[in-house]
Design a protein around this motif. Structure first.
Motif, short mmCIF file in Angstrom:
data_model
loop_
_atom_site.label_atom_id
_atom_site.label_comp_id
_atom_site.label_asym_id
_atom_site.label_seq_id
_atom_site.Cartn_x
_atom_site.Cartn_y
_atom_site.Cartn_z
N UNK A 107 13.45 1.60 -0.06
CA UNK A 107 12.40 0.62 -0.37
C UNK A 107 11.04 1.16 0.06
N UNK A 108 10.95 1.70 1.25
CA UNK A 108 9.66 2.21 1.71
C UNK A 108 9.22 3.42 0.90
N UNK A 109 10.14 4.27 0.49
CA UNK A 109 9.78 5.40 -0.39
C UNK A 109 9.22 4.87 -1.71
N UNK A 110 9.85 3.83 -2.22
CA UNK A 110 9.40 3.17 -3.44
C UNK A 110 7.99 2.61 -3.26
N UNK A 111 7.76 1.94 -2.13
CA UNK A 111 6.44 1.35 -1.85
C UNK A 111 5.37 2.43 -1.75
N UNK A 112 5.66 3.50 -1.05
CA UNK A 112 4.69 4.58 -0.89
C UNK A 112 4.33 5.18 -2.25
N UNK A 113 5.32 5.36 -3.11
CA UNK A 113 5.05 5.91 -4.44
C UNK A 113 4.21 4.93 -5.27
N UNK A 114 4.52 3.63 -5.17
CA UNK A 114 3.71 2.65 -5.90
C UNK A 114 2.27 2.63 -5.41
N UNK A 115 2.09 2.70 -4.10
CA UNK A 115 0.74 2.70 -3.55
C UNK A 115 -0.03 3.93 -4.05
N UNK A 116 0.65 5.06 -4.13
CA UNK A 116 0.00 6.27 -4.65
C UNK A 116 -0.43 6.06 -6.10
N UNK A 117 0.45 5.47 -6.90
CA UNK A 117 0.14 5.24 -8.32
C UNK A 117 -0.98 4.22 -8.49
N UNK A 118 -1.01 3.21 -7.65
CA UNK A 118 -2.08 2.21 -7.72
C UNK A 118 -3.42 2.86 -7.36
N UNK A 119 -3.43 3.61 -6.28
CA UNK A 119 -4.67 4.27 -5.85
C UNK A 119 -5.16 5.27 -6.88
#
Length: 109
Positions: free
Chosen positions: A72-84
């Motif tokens: 889940x946290x790996x997923x969150x980190x990747x999403x945050x990267x894509x949002x930024x």
């Protein structure tokens, strides 16, 4: 705002990256704690504390939970990267949770 004929909504100002991060962190922490409560643990930390339990079911649940939490946290980190990077739009943390990895609780017989 009333324009003389009708009420219209003003668009909200865009969220800052810090606001997006805080919203995501709070939502994902609540998501993870809720998953632990499915098995009657008080929180994620409570579930994880059973990793070295002598009860094989509880130990297996703690191990599976840790692995899932990491996904889940790996997923969150990747999403945050894509949002930024503006590769995806941020439509609220709840929308992001829909794609989070699923948890499969183990069953020890």
């Amino acid at each position: 705002i009333f324009n003389g004929n009708e009420f219209i909504e003003e668009p909200l100002p865009p969220r800052t990256p810090e606001q997006v991060q805080m919203e995501c962190e709070a939502a994902f922490e609540a998501f993870i704690d809720a998953k632990a409560r499915e098995r009657m643990y008080k929180s994620a930390e409570s579930c994880i504390s059973y990793l070295n339990s002598r009860n094989p079911q509880w130990a297996a649940e703690a191990e599976a939970f840790i692995l899932w939490r990491d996904e889940v946290y790996s997923y969150v980190i990747e999403l945050q990267r894509k949002i930024e990077a503006r590769e995806i739009a941020f439509n609220g943390a709840a929308a992001l949770l829909e794609g989070a990895p699923k948890m499969d609780w183990p069953t020890i017989v």
